[in-house]
Design a protein around this motif. Structure first.
Motif, mmCIF file in Angstrom:
data_model
loop_
_atom_site.group_PDB
_atom_site.id
_atom_site.type_symbol
_atom_site.label_atom_id
_atom_site.label_comp_id
_atom_site.label_asym_id
_atom_site.label_seq_id
_atom_site.Cartn_x
_atom_site.Cartn_y
_atom_site.Cartn_z
ATOM 1 N N LYS A 26 0.799 27.719 62.453
ATOM 2 C CA LYS A 26 1.085 28.949 63.172
ATOM 3 C C LYS A 26 2.479 28.870 63.772
ATOM 4 N N VAL A 27 3.009 30.029 64.114
ATOM 5 C CA VAL A 27 4.334 30.108 64.718
ATOM 6 C C VAL A 27 4.232 31.014 65.934
ATOM 7 N N GLY A 200 18.060 20.005 60.978
ATOM 8 C CA GLY A 200 17.008 20.954 61.310
ATOM 9 C C GLY A 200 16.112 20.475 62.433
ATOM 10 N N LEU A 201 15.688 19.224 62.366
ATOM 11 C CA LEU A 201 14.753 18.703 63.362
ATOM 12 C C LEU A 201 15.373 18.626 64.741
ATOM 13 N N GLU A 202 16.681 18.501 64.812
ATOM 14 C CA GLU A 202 17.351 18.450 66.115
ATOM 15 C C GLU A 202 17.289 19.778 66.851
ATOM 16 N N ILE A 203 17.164 20.888 66.130
ATOM 17 C CA ILE A 203 17.138 22.194 66.799
ATOM 18 C C ILE A 203 15.741 22.810 66.820
ATOM 19 N N GLY A 204 14.793 22.245 66.070
ATOM 20 C CA GLY A 204 13.474 22.856 65.949
ATOM 21 C C GLY A 204 12.556 22.553 67.116
ATOM 22 N N ASP A 205 11.611 23.437 67.328
ATOM 23 C CA ASP A 205 10.538 23.193 68.294
ATOM 24 C C ASP A 205 9.426 22.408 67.609
ATOM 25 N N ASN A 206 8.952 22.936 66.487
ATOM 26 C CA ASN A 206 7.920 22.264 65.698
ATOM 27 C C ASN A 206 8.414 22.088 64.273
ATOM 28 N N ALA A 207 7.724 21.210 63.546
ATOM 29 C CA ALA A 207 8.133 20.915 62.184
ATOM 30 C C ALA A 207 6.930 20.865 61.270
ATOM 31 N N LEU A 208 7.171 21.265 60.029
ATOM 32 C CA LEU A 208 6.181 21.206 58.972
ATOM 33 C C LEU A 208 6.775 20.344 57.871
ATOM 34 N N LEU A 209 6.165 19.199 57.624
ATOM 35 C CA LEU A 209 6.607 18.314 56.549
ATOM 36 C C LEU A 209 5.684 18.506 55.354
ATOM 37 N N LEU A 210 6.251 18.975 54.257
ATOM 38 C CA LEU A 210 5.476 19.188 53.039
ATOM 39 C C LEU A 210 5.769 18.087 52.027
ATOM 40 N N VAL A 211 4.726 17.613 51.404
ATOM 41 C CA VAL A 211 4.848 16.629 50.328
ATOM 42 C C VAL A 211 3.909 17.065 49.210
ATOM 43 N N SER A 212 4.469 17.343 48.053
ATOM 44 C CA SER A 212 3.682 17.799 46.892
ATOM 45 C C SER A 212 2.795 19.000 47.231
ATOM 46 N N GLY A 213 3.352 19.915 48.014
ATOM 47 C CA GLY A 213 2.649 21.153 48.320
ATOM 48 C C GLY A 213 1.583 21.061 49.383
ATOM 49 N N SER A 220 5.449 18.406 66.723
ATOM 50 C CA SER A 220 6.747 18.410 67.379
ATOM 51 C C SER A 220 7.857 17.971 66.423
ATOM 52 N N ALA A 221 8.943 18.753 66.387
ATOM 53 C CA ALA A 221 10.084 18.388 65.554
ATOM 54 C C ALA A 221 10.727 17.092 66.043
#
Length: 239
Positions: A26-27, A200-213, A220-221
């Motif tokens: 969610k965002v 990107g991670l330096e400015i983000g609030d949260n992060a989504l790491l995708l690997v093979s979809g 937290s970023a």
């Protein structure tokens, strides 16, 4: 407060090519969500699925409490979503002014006039280039023009697909600073796909790491930036 966007059990791809598997995230309003991962992990497809370009096989996309999963892109744009692809996001053969006006082609002329004036105050370098063709701009300037064009429609949720790719460090820094300005000064919600994970991670609030979809990390970023194992395995961060 309810999130501005919820992605639920999302499976998506192109035709028979299944790219995304069971994504859930969610965002919140005014959040910057950074989407990172190895090449081919489904980052761009995530944005395209949300915006209605990639095919959604199952799952849901909820925007401000409304299910918009099956809406076409132009209807999602009317509701306040914007998607900026990495390339071909301006009309190269049109002037800067023509690009800005094309961005508001469905709006009344007086509204377009006012919004162009407002956007030029926020992107002052464009004032001296109004009659130059977009193809004459540098890569960084084109990305900023694309942002300015998007603002003509006054979206609430802006999705950027690798806007710093191929840019010199100074130009990339300027683009990132403008993205922060969109959130901090204009109150926009941002989803940013960024190949330069550290940036990107330096400015983000949260992060989504995708690997093979699939989601390998969501949270937290800053915590992802500090996670040496994930950074070494997937992002080329920690040695």
């Amino acid at each position: 407060m309810a999130p501005i966007l919820e992605v639920k059990d999302l499976n998506a791809g192109y035709g028979r090519f299944h790219i995304l598997f069971d994504l859930n995230f969610k965002v919140d309003e005014k959040e910057i969500l950074i989407v990172v991962g190895p090449n081919g992990s489904g980052k761009s497809t995530t944005l395209k699925a949300i915006f209605g370009i990639a095919k959604v096989y199952s799952g849901g996309i909820i925007y401000r409490g409304e299910d918009i999963t099956r809406l076409p892109p132009h209807e999602k744009a009317k509701k306040g979503l914007a998607y900026l692809p990495q390339t071909n996001n301006v009309f190269a053969e049109l002037t800067v002014e023509e690009n800005l006006r094309m961005a508001g082609y469905t709006l009344p002329p007086d509204v377009v006039d006012e919004r162009v004036r407002t956007v030029l105050e926020s992107f002052p370098f464009l004032k001296s280039k109004l009659h130059d063709k977009a193809k004459s701009l540098s890569g960084g300037q084109r990305q900023l023009l694309a942002m300015a064009m998007t603002l003509i429609r006054e979206p609430d949720l802006m999705m950027f697909d690798e806007p710093t790719a191929g840019l010199a460090p100074i130009a990339a820094k300027e683009v990132v600073e403008k993205i922060l300005w969109l959130r901090n000064d204009l109150g926009k919600t941002i989803i940013l796909v960024e190949q330069n994970a550290k940036l990107g991670l330096e400015i983000g609030d949260n992060a989504l790491l995708l690997v093979s979809g699939r989601i390998a990390y969501y949270g937290s970023a800053k915590d992802l930036l500090a996670n040496k194992d994930l950074g070494r395995l997937y992002l080329g961060l920690a040695k």
